[in-house]
Design a protein around this motif. Structure first.
Motif, short mmCIF file in Angstrom:
data_model
loop_
_atom_site.label_atom_id
_atom_site.label_comp_id
_atom_site.label_asym_id
_atom_site.label_seq_id
_atom_site.Cartn_x
_atom_site.Cartn_y
_atom_site.Cartn_z
N SER A 43 -33.78 -18.33 -11.22
CA SER A 43 -32.88 -17.50 -12.02
C SER A 43 -31.46 -18.05 -12.01
CB SER A 43 -32.90 -16.06 -11.53
OG SER A 43 -32.47 -15.98 -10.18
N VAL A 44 -31.03 -18.60 -10.86
CA VAL A 44 -29.70 -19.19 -10.77
C VAL A 44 -29.64 -20.44 -11.64
CG1 VAL A 44 -27.99 -20.21 -9.23
CG2 VAL A 44 -29.31 -18.24 -8.48
N GLU A 45 -30.67 -21.27 -11.56
CA GLU A 45 -30.71 -22.47 -12.40
C GLU A 45 -30.61 -22.10 -13.88
OE1 GLU A 45 -34.27 -24.59 -11.38
OE2 GLU A 45 -33.19 -25.87 -9.96
N ARG A 46 -31.33 -21.06 -14.27
CA ARG A 46 -31.34 -20.66 -15.68
C ARG A 46 -29.99 -20.09 -16.10
NH1 ARG A 46 -37.39 -17.88 -16.34
NH2 ARG A 46 -38.51 -19.88 -16.61
N ALA A 47 -29.32 -19.38 -15.20
CA ALA A 47 -27.99 -18.87 -15.52
C ALA A 47 -27.03 -20.03 -15.79
CB ALA A 47 -27.47 -18.00 -14.38
N PHE A 48 -27.11 -21.07 -14.97
CA PHE A 48 -26.26 -22.24 -15.21
C PHE A 48 -26.66 -22.96 -16.50
CE2 PHE A 48 -25.28 -22.05 -10.56
CZ PHE A 48 -23.91 -21.91 -10.71
N ASP A 49 -27.95 -22.96 -16.83
CA ASP A 49 -28.38 -23.54 -18.09
C ASP A 49 -27.71 -22.83 -19.27
OD1 ASP A 49 -30.05 -25.38 -16.88
OD2 ASP A 49 -31.87 -24.17 -17.12
N VAL A 50 -27.61 -21.50 -19.18
CA VAL A 50 -26.97 -20.73 -20.26
C VAL A 50 -25.49 -21.06 -20.34
CG1 VAL A 50 -26.32 -18.40 -20.98
CG2 VAL A 50 -28.66 -18.86 -20.21
N LEU A 51 -24.82 -21.12 -19.20
CA LEU A 51 -23.39 -21.45 -19.21
C LEU A 51 -23.16 -22.85 -19.77
CD1 LEU A 51 -22.34 -20.02 -15.72
CD2 LEU A 51 -21.78 -19.07 -17.97
#
Length: 251
Positions: A9-17
């Motif tokens: 989930s953290v990786e995906r949040a950074f992907d969005v940013l």
């Protein structure tokens, strides 16, 4: 948890940013999905969390943009990276005799985050924190050369590629050809494209996954042109590689 032990989930949040950053800081849901290849439902959940923490904001047209919460983090991070870069920039000054700079790409602009000055009386000076459009600078070319052509063209369409001097490249087609040369030779040049009489040579800083910054030397055109370009770029790449290793993620 993902297969490599990281929190998905953290990786995906950074992907969005990073998707927002790649679109100049603002994007619609479909653009984020195309960039991240994440399901719409997942993106919505991530955006709600990022909105609640102030790292993303929603505009009146329902598009999403990077939020003010990142300014606090970014300012501290830039100061730290600038401090880490000083010994490496000093080595570039020793190598070239000219002023050395570190720059990053923020949205549609390159930003100078650190500098080591030349010992010479006549020297170039780029104020730390100064923001410039990337198409007329060597550091900007290095940073754009690591992006997809479509991303570079989208940036050029937003900025308009204004002419700074008679030497400035002002069309997307010509700049894409220039970026091909940068990738092939491993360095970029600014031959009086931002300011007449000032030449620069820049190399990428790679953290093992991507180009995260650019390092350059700049000075009066006649002094930069008198240097052996291949020898200089090779020495600069070695220094930039060592700095990139320091910035590389440690797991």
């Amino acid at each position: 948890m993902s297969d490599n032990g990281t929190v998905q989930s953290v990786e995906r949040a950074f992907d969005v940013l990073e998707a927002l950053a790649s679109h100049g800081g603002e994007a619609g849901l479909s653009e984020i999905a195309a960039r991240t290849r994440l399901p719409y439902g997942t993106i919505h959940r991530l955006l709600r969390t990022l909105l609640s923490r102030g790292y993303v904001r929603q505009e009146s047209d329902k598009r999403y943009a990077l939020g003010g919460g990142l300014v606090r983090l970014g300012g501290v991070a830039e100061r730290m990276v600038g401090a880490w870069a000083q010994p490496y920039l000093a080595r570039m000054v020793e190598l070239s005799g000219e002023t050395a700079n570190l720059a990053v790409l923020e949205g549609d602009f390159i930003v100078y985050v650190a500098q080591a000055s030349s010992p010479r009386r006549l020297r170039m000076f780029a104020e730390v924190g100064r923001r410039l459009l990337p198409h007329s600078t060597a550091v900007g070319k290095v940073l754009l050369a690591d992006r997809a052509a479509s991303e570079a063209v989208a940036l050029f369409e937003r900025t308009g590629m204004p002419r700074k001097t008679a030497n400035t490249i002002t069309t997307p087609a010509a700049m894409l050809a220039e970026l091909d040369r940068v990738r092939a030779q491993g360095y970029a040049l600014d031959l009086g494209e931002e300011e007449l009489g000032v030449h620069c040579l820049a190399v990428p800083v790679h953290d093992g996954a991507r180009v995260v910054a650019a390092m350059s030397v700049s000075g009066p055109a006649e002094r930069i042109d008198a240097l052996d370009r291949e020898e200089l770029s090779q020495g600069m790449r070695k220094i930039a590689l060592a700095f990139g290793t320091e910035l590389a993620p440690r797991v």
